[in-house]
Design an enzyme around this catalytic site. Sequence first.
Site, mmCIF file in Angstrom:
data_model
loop_
_atom_site.group_PDB
_atom_site.id
_atom_site.type_symbol
_atom_site.label_atom_id
_atom_site.label_comp_id
_atom_site.label_asym_id
_atom_site.label_seq_id
_atom_site.Cartn_x
_atom_site.Cartn_y
_atom_site.Cartn_z
ATOM 1 N N LYS A 92 0.799 -1.235 0.000
ATOM 2 C CA LYS A 92 0.000 0.000 0.000
ATOM 3 C C LYS A 92 0.830 1.284 0.000
ATOM 4 O O LYS A 92 0.413 2.282 -0.582
ATOM 5 C CB LYS A 92 -0.925 0.020 1.228
ATOM 6 C CG LYS A 92 -2.094 -0.926 1.114
ATOM 7 C CD LYS A 92 -2.934 -0.900 2.373
ATOM 8 C CE LYS A 92 -4.062 -1.911 2.279
ATOM 9 N NZ LYS A 92 -4.837 -1.986 3.528
ATOM 10 N N ASP B 245 -9.471 3.065 2.377
ATOM 11 C CA ASP B 245 -9.277 2.530 3.742
ATOM 12 C C ASP B 245 -9.680 3.543 4.805
ATOM 13 O O ASP B 245 -10.258 3.182 5.831
ATOM 14 C CB ASP B 245 -7.801 2.181 3.976
ATOM 15 C CG ASP B 245 -7.440 0.790 3.481
ATOM 16 O OD1 ASP B 245 -8.355 -0.026 3.262
ATOM 17 O OD2 ASP B 245 -6.237 0.534 3.318
HETATM 18 P P1 ATR Z 1 -0.882 -2.809 5.660
HETATM 19 O O1 ATR Z 1 -0.769 -2.103 4.390
HETATM 20 O O2 ATR Z 1 -2.071 -3.729 5.683
HETATM 21 O O3 ATR Z 1 -0.838 -1.911 6.845
HETATM 22 P P2 ATR Z 1 1.898 -3.307 6.010
HETATM 23 O O4 ATR Z 1 2.179 -1.943 5.480
HETATM 24 O O5 ATR Z 1 2.763 -4.443 5.523
HETATM 25 O O6 ATR Z 1 0.420 -3.750 5.717
HETATM 26 O O7 ATR Z 1 1.919 -3.241 7.613
HETATM 27 C C1 ATR Z 1 1.801 -4.375 8.412
HETATM 28 C C2 ATR Z 1 1.866 -3.957 9.877
HETATM 29 O O8 ATR Z 1 1.822 -5.142 10.692
HETATM 30 C C3 ATR Z 1 3.145 -3.233 10.265
HETATM 31 O O9 ATR Z 1 2.880 -2.342 11.328
HETATM 32 C C4 ATR Z 1 4.035 -4.382 10.754
HETATM 33 O O10 ATR Z 1 5.065 -4.024 11.637
HETATM 34 P P3 ATR Z 1 6.557 -3.637 11.046
HETATM 35 O O11 ATR Z 1 6.406 -2.271 10.459
HETATM 36 O O12 ATR Z 1 7.430 -3.686 12.230
HETATM 37 O O13 ATR Z 1 6.864 -4.690 9.993
HETATM 38 C C5 ATR Z 1 3.016 -5.192 11.511
HETATM 39 N N1 ATR Z 1 3.448 -6.577 11.679
HETATM 40 C C6 ATR Z 1 3.431 -7.560 10.746
HETATM 41 N N2 ATR Z 1 3.888 -8.720 11.277
HETATM 42 C C7 ATR Z 1 4.192 -8.455 12.577
HETATM 43 C C8 ATR Z 1 4.686 -9.235 13.667
HETATM 44 N N3 ATR Z 1 4.957 -10.546 13.526
HETATM 45 N N4 ATR Z 1 4.853 -8.639 14.870
HETATM 46 C C9 ATR Z 1 4.576 -7.329 15.034
HETATM 47 N N5 ATR Z 1 4.107 -6.518 14.045
HETATM 48 C C10 ATR Z 1 3.897 -7.076 12.829
#
Ligand code: ATR
Length: 272
Positions: A66, A102
Amino acid sequence: MVRTFAVIGDPIDHSLSPAMHNAAFLETRMDCTYIAYRVPRGDLSAGLDSLRAAGIEGYNVTIPHKVAIMERLDSVSEECSLIGAANLVHDRGGRRRGFNTDMEGFLRPLLSRNVPLSGCRVLLLGAGGAARAGASGLAARGASHIHVCNRDTGKARGLAEHCSKMGVSSSSGPLPSYVEGGFDLVVNATSVGMNGGPSPADMSRVPPGVVAYDMVYTPVRTSFLEQAEGADAATIPGWEMLLHQAALSFSILHGRDAPVPAMKRALLGVFD
Ligand code: ATR
Protein backbone atom coordinates in the site's frame (compact mmCIF):
# COMPACT_ATOMS: atom_id res chain seq x y z
CA MET A 1 -15.98 -9.55 -23.14
CA VAL A 2 -15.74 -10.25 -19.42
CA ARG A 3 -13.76 -7.50 -17.67
CA THR A 4 -11.37 -8.64 -14.95
CA PHE A 5 -10.51 -6.83 -11.72
CA ALA A 6 -8.17 -7.96 -8.96
CA VAL A 7 -6.69 -7.61 -5.51
CA ILE A 8 -2.90 -7.79 -5.29
CA GLY A 9 -0.75 -8.55 -2.24
CA ASP A 10 1.23 -11.25 -0.46
CA PRO A 11 -0.14 -13.28 1.26
CA ILE A 12 -3.33 -13.09 -0.79
CA ASP A 13 -5.00 -16.49 -0.33
CA HIS A 14 -6.89 -15.21 2.73
CA SER A 15 -8.40 -12.25 0.84
CA LEU A 16 -12.19 -11.96 0.96
CA SER A 17 -12.27 -9.21 -1.67
CA PRO A 18 -13.03 -11.63 -4.55
CA ALA A 19 -16.09 -12.97 -2.67
CA MET A 20 -17.46 -9.46 -2.08
CA HIS A 21 -16.78 -8.03 -5.54
CA ASN A 22 -17.99 -11.12 -7.40
CA ALA A 23 -21.21 -11.06 -5.35
CA ALA A 24 -21.60 -7.40 -6.33
CA PHE A 25 -21.16 -8.26 -10.02
CA LEU A 26 -23.76 -11.01 -9.75
CA GLU A 27 -26.21 -8.70 -7.98
CA THR A 28 -25.78 -5.87 -10.51
CA ARG A 29 -25.58 -8.28 -13.49
CA MET A 30 -22.26 -6.83 -14.58
CA ASP A 31 -20.19 -8.99 -16.94
CA CYS A 32 -17.08 -8.81 -14.77
CA THR A 33 -14.93 -11.01 -12.60
CA TYR A 34 -12.54 -10.30 -9.71
CA ILE A 35 -9.48 -12.40 -8.85
CA ALA A 36 -6.77 -12.56 -6.18
CA TYR A 37 -3.29 -12.14 -7.66
CA ARG A 38 -0.14 -12.75 -5.62
CA VAL A 39 2.54 -10.10 -6.06
CA PRO A 40 5.47 -10.82 -3.70
CA ARG A 41 7.27 -8.04 -1.83
CA GLY A 42 9.99 -6.65 -4.11
CA ASP A 43 8.17 -7.72 -7.30
CA LEU A 44 5.72 -4.85 -7.44
CA SER A 45 6.92 -3.26 -10.71
CA ALA A 46 6.84 -6.60 -12.55
CA GLY A 47 3.45 -7.38 -11.01
CA LEU A 48 1.98 -4.08 -12.22
CA ASP A 49 3.33 -4.72 -15.72
CA SER A 50 1.69 -8.17 -15.74
CA LEU A 51 -1.64 -6.70 -14.66
CA ARG A 52 -1.48 -4.15 -17.47
CA ALA A 53 -0.49 -6.82 -20.02
CA ALA A 54 -3.49 -8.90 -18.90
CA GLY A 55 -5.80 -5.91 -19.45
CA ILE A 56 -6.73 -5.60 -15.76
CA GLU A 57 -7.75 -1.99 -15.42
CA GLY A 58 -8.68 -1.82 -11.75
CA TYR A 59 -7.26 -3.50 -8.66
CA ASN A 60 -7.21 -3.25 -4.90
CA VAL A 61 -3.84 -3.27 -3.16
CA THR A 62 -3.09 -4.91 0.16
CA ILE A 63 -0.18 -6.03 2.39
CA PRO A 64 2.69 -5.27 1.76
CA HIS A 65 2.26 -2.85 -1.16
CA LYS A 66 0.00 0.00 0.00
CA VAL A 67 2.84 2.43 0.66
CA ALA A 68 5.34 1.15 -1.93
CA ILE A 69 2.83 1.52 -4.77
CA MET A 70 2.65 5.28 -4.27
CA GLU A 71 5.95 5.73 -6.17
CA ARG A 72 4.61 3.85 -9.16
CA LEU A 73 1.45 5.87 -9.73
CA ASP A 74 0.99 8.65 -12.31
CA SER A 75 -1.54 10.50 -10.17
CA VAL A 76 -3.21 10.09 -6.78
CA SER A 77 -6.44 11.20 -5.13
CA GLU A 78 -6.51 13.78 -2.36
CA GLU A 79 -6.97 11.02 0.29
CA CYS A 80 -3.94 9.15 -1.05
CA SER A 81 -1.66 12.14 -0.79
CA LEU A 82 -2.98 12.93 2.69
CA ILE A 83 -2.42 9.36 3.89
CA GLY A 84 0.67 8.44 1.88
CA ALA A 85 -0.79 5.06 0.86
CA ALA A 86 -3.11 3.68 -1.82
CA ASN A 87 -5.39 0.64 -1.69
CA LEU A 88 -7.01 1.02 -5.11
CA VAL A 89 -5.59 1.62 -8.59
CA HIS A 90 -7.28 2.54 -11.84
CA ASP A 91 -5.06 1.76 -14.84
CA ARG A 92 -6.58 3.39 -17.90
CA GLY A 93 -5.07 4.84 -21.05
CA GLY A 94 -1.57 3.88 -19.91
CA ARG A 95 -1.85 5.89 -16.68
CA ARG A 96 -2.23 4.59 -13.14
CA ARG A 97 -4.27 6.60 -10.65
CA GLY A 98 -4.29 5.73 -6.95
CA PHE A 99 -7.15 6.02 -4.48
CA ASN A 100 -7.52 5.29 -0.80
CA THR A 101 -10.80 3.90 0.50
CA ASP A 102 -9.28 2.53 3.74
CA MET A 103 -9.60 5.83 5.59
CA GLU A 104 -13.32 6.25 4.91
CA GLY A 105 -13.87 2.50 5.36
CA PHE A 106 -12.13 2.69 8.73
CA LEU A 107 -14.13 5.71 9.93
CA ARG A 108 -17.61 4.45 9.00
CA PRO A 109 -18.00 1.83 11.77
CA LEU A 110 -16.88 4.45 14.33
CA LEU A 111 -19.26 7.08 12.98
CA SER A 112 -22.21 4.68 12.75
CA ARG A 113 -21.71 3.86 16.47
CA ASN A 114 -21.37 7.56 17.35
CA VAL A 115 -17.95 6.99 18.92
CA PRO A 116 -16.79 10.51 19.85
CA LEU A 117 -13.65 11.12 17.79
CA SER A 118 -13.13 14.77 18.60
CA GLY A 119 -10.81 14.86 21.63
CA CYS A 120 -10.31 11.09 21.46
CA ARG A 121 -7.07 9.62 22.89
CA VAL A 122 -5.88 6.88 20.56
CA LEU A 123 -3.48 3.98 20.92
CA LEU A 124 -2.59 2.79 17.43
CA LEU A 125 -0.82 -0.57 17.09
CA GLY A 126 0.98 -0.72 13.73
CA ALA A 127 2.54 1.75 11.33
CA GLY A 128 1.95 0.28 7.85
CA GLY A 129 -0.43 1.42 5.13
CA ALA A 130 -3.63 0.56 6.99
CA ALA A 131 -2.34 2.29 10.14
CA ARG A 132 -1.57 5.42 8.10
CA ALA A 133 -5.16 5.47 6.82
CA GLY A 134 -6.57 5.03 10.34
CA ALA A 135 -4.26 7.67 11.85
CA SER A 136 -5.06 10.17 9.09
CA GLY A 137 -8.81 9.64 9.51
CA LEU A 138 -8.60 10.06 13.29
CA ALA A 139 -6.37 13.12 12.95
CA ALA A 140 -8.80 14.67 10.44
CA ARG A 141 -11.69 14.01 12.84
CA GLY A 142 -10.05 15.86 15.74
CA ALA A 143 -8.40 13.14 17.86
CA SER A 144 -6.54 14.83 20.71
CA HIS A 145 -3.54 12.47 20.89
CA ILE A 146 -2.32 9.49 18.86
CA HIS A 147 0.31 7.16 20.34
CA VAL A 148 1.73 4.96 17.58
CA CYS A 149 3.34 1.64 18.58
CA ASN A 150 5.10 -0.64 16.15
CA ARG A 151 7.62 -3.50 16.03
CA ASP A 152 9.78 -1.26 13.80
CA THR A 153 9.92 1.83 16.02
CA GLY A 154 11.44 3.97 13.23
CA LYS A 155 8.20 3.49 11.26
CA ALA A 156 6.18 4.31 14.38
CA ARG A 157 8.15 7.55 14.74
CA GLY A 158 7.53 8.39 11.08
CA LEU A 159 3.76 7.89 11.44
CA ALA A 160 3.68 9.95 14.66
CA GLU A 161 5.44 12.76 12.75
CA HIS A 162 2.79 12.46 10.04
CA CYS A 163 0.08 12.91 12.73
CA SER A 164 1.90 15.93 14.14
CA LYS A 165 2.04 17.47 10.65
CA MET A 166 -1.74 17.00 10.52
CA GLY A 167 -1.94 19.08 13.71
CA VAL A 168 -2.46 16.28 16.24
CA SER A 169 -0.34 15.74 19.31
CA SER A 170 1.42 12.39 18.92
CA SER A 171 4.06 10.08 20.35
CA SER A 172 5.54 6.69 19.44
CA GLY A 173 7.15 3.60 20.89
CA PRO A 174 7.47 -0.18 20.63
CA LEU A 175 4.45 -2.51 20.82
CA PRO A 176 3.44 -2.79 24.50
CA SER A 177 3.07 -6.25 26.04
CA TYR A 178 -0.30 -5.21 27.50
CA VAL A 179 -2.66 -2.22 27.21
CA GLU A 180 -3.97 -0.42 30.27
CA GLY A 181 -5.76 2.93 30.75
CA GLY A 182 -5.15 6.37 29.27
CA PHE A 183 -6.85 5.76 25.92
CA ASP A 184 -10.41 5.99 24.59
CA LEU A 185 -9.77 4.00 21.44
CA VAL A 186 -7.28 1.18 20.78
CA VAL A 187 -6.79 0.15 17.15
CA ASN A 188 -4.95 -2.94 15.95
CA ALA A 189 -3.59 -2.02 12.52
CA THR A 190 -0.88 -4.71 12.55
CA SER A 191 -1.48 -8.00 10.79
CA VAL A 192 -0.87 -9.84 14.07
CA GLY A 193 -3.77 -12.10 15.04
CA MET A 194 -4.52 -13.09 11.46
CA ASN A 195 -5.51 -16.74 11.11
CA GLY A 196 -5.96 -17.20 14.84
CA GLY A 197 -2.63 -15.92 16.15
CA PRO A 198 -2.19 -14.09 19.45
CA SER A 199 -3.12 -10.44 20.02
CA PRO A 200 -0.30 -7.94 19.25
CA ALA A 201 -0.73 -6.70 22.86
CA ASP A 202 -2.64 -8.18 25.80
CA MET A 203 -6.03 -6.41 25.93
CA SER A 204 -7.41 -8.17 29.02
CA ARG A 205 -6.64 -5.20 31.30
CA VAL A 206 -8.21 -2.36 29.27
CA PRO A 207 -10.70 -0.32 31.30
CA PRO A 208 -14.42 -0.83 30.52
CA GLY A 209 -15.76 1.73 28.06
CA VAL A 210 -12.65 1.75 25.88
CA VAL A 211 -13.38 1.02 22.21
CA ALA A 212 -11.19 -1.77 20.79
CA TYR A 213 -11.10 -1.83 16.98
CA ASP A 214 -9.32 -4.66 15.13
CA MET A 215 -8.48 -4.25 11.44
CA VAL A 216 -7.74 -7.99 11.27
CA TYR A 217 -10.82 -9.84 10.00
CA THR A 218 -9.80 -13.51 9.97
CA PRO A 219 -10.99 -14.93 12.31
CA VAL A 220 -14.06 -12.72 12.97
CA ARG A 221 -13.37 -12.93 16.72
CA THR A 222 -9.65 -12.35 17.09
CA SER A 223 -7.73 -12.74 20.37
CA PHE A 224 -7.47 -8.93 20.49
CA LEU A 225 -11.30 -8.60 20.40
CA GLU A 226 -11.95 -11.53 22.75
CA GLN A 227 -9.60 -10.15 25.39
CA ALA A 228 -11.13 -6.66 25.07
CA GLU A 229 -14.65 -8.08 25.31
CA GLY A 230 -13.64 -9.99 28.42
CA ALA A 231 -12.61 -6.65 29.96
CA ASP A 232 -16.00 -5.08 29.03
CA ALA A 233 -14.57 -2.88 26.30
CA ALA A 234 -16.73 -2.10 23.25
CA THR A 235 -15.43 -3.90 20.17
CA ILE A 236 -15.45 -3.31 16.42
CA PRO A 237 -14.55 -6.29 14.20
CA GLY A 238 -12.33 -5.87 11.14
CA TRP A 239 -14.91 -7.14 8.63
CA GLU A 240 -16.81 -3.87 8.90
CA MET A 241 -13.87 -1.78 7.62
CA LEU A 242 -13.24 -4.41 4.95
CA LEU A 243 -16.83 -4.20 3.73
CA HIS A 244 -16.93 -0.40 3.62
CA GLN A 245 -13.59 -0.01 1.84
CA ALA A 246 -14.75 -2.61 -0.71
CA ALA A 247 -18.07 -0.82 -1.30
CA LEU A 248 -16.26 2.48 -1.84
CA SER A 249 -13.76 0.78 -4.16
CA PHE A 250 -16.65 -0.65 -6.18
CA SER A 251 -18.22 2.82 -6.54
CA ILE A 252 -14.95 4.36 -7.72
CA LEU A 253 -14.12 1.54 -10.15
CA HIS A 254 -17.58 1.26 -11.69
CA GLY A 255 -19.10 4.70 -11.20
CA ARG A 256 -22.22 3.36 -9.47
CA ASP A 257 -23.44 2.61 -5.97
CA ALA A 258 -22.25 -0.68 -4.53
CA PRO A 259 -24.86 -3.33 -3.63
CA VAL A 260 -23.71 -3.33 0.01
CA PRO A 261 -26.22 -5.92 1.38
CA ALA A 262 -25.13 -8.48 -1.25
CA MET A 263 -21.46 -7.78 -0.52
CA LYS A 264 -22.07 -8.12 3.22
CA ARG A 265 -23.92 -11.43 2.75
CA ALA A 266 -21.03 -12.78 0.68
CA LEU A 267 -18.47 -11.62 3.23
CA LEU A 268 -20.26 -13.00 6.28
CA GLY A 269 -21.15 -16.18 4.38
CA VAL A 270 -17.44 -16.96 4.10
CA PHE A 271 -17.16 -16.92 7.89
CA ASP A 272 -20.11 -19.27 8.50
P1 ATR B 1 -0.88 -2.81 5.66
O1 ATR B 1 -0.77 -2.10 4.39
O2 ATR B 1 -2.07 -3.73 5.68
O3 ATR B 1 -0.84 -1.91 6.84
P2 ATR B 1 1.90 -3.31 6.01
O4 ATR B 1 2.18 -1.94 5.48
O5 ATR B 1 2.76 -4.44 5.52
O6 ATR B 1 0.42 -3.75 5.72
O7 ATR B 1 1.92 -3.24 7.61
C1 ATR B 1 1.80 -4.37 8.41
C2 ATR B 1 1.87 -3.96 9.88
O8 ATR B 1 1.82 -5.14 10.69
C3 ATR B 1 3.14 -3.23 10.27
O9 ATR B 1 2.88 -2.34 11.33
C4 ATR B 1 4.03 -4.38 10.75
O10 ATR B 1 5.07 -4.02 11.64
P3 ATR B 1 6.56 -3.64 11.05
O11 ATR B 1 6.41 -2.27 10.46
O12 ATR B 1 7.43 -3.69 12.23
O13 ATR B 1 6.86 -4.69 9.99
C5 ATR B 1 3.02 -5.19 11.51
N1 ATR B 1 3.45 -6.58 11.68
C6 ATR B 1 3.43 -7.56 10.75
N2 ATR B 1 3.89 -8.72 11.28
C7 ATR B 1 4.19 -8.46 12.58
C8 ATR B 1 4.69 -9.24 13.67
N3 ATR B 1 4.96 -10.55 13.53
N4 ATR B 1 4.85 -8.64 14.87
C9 ATR B 1 4.58 -7.33 15.03
N5 ATR B 1 4.11 -6.52 14.04
C10 ATR B 1 3.90 -7.08 12.83
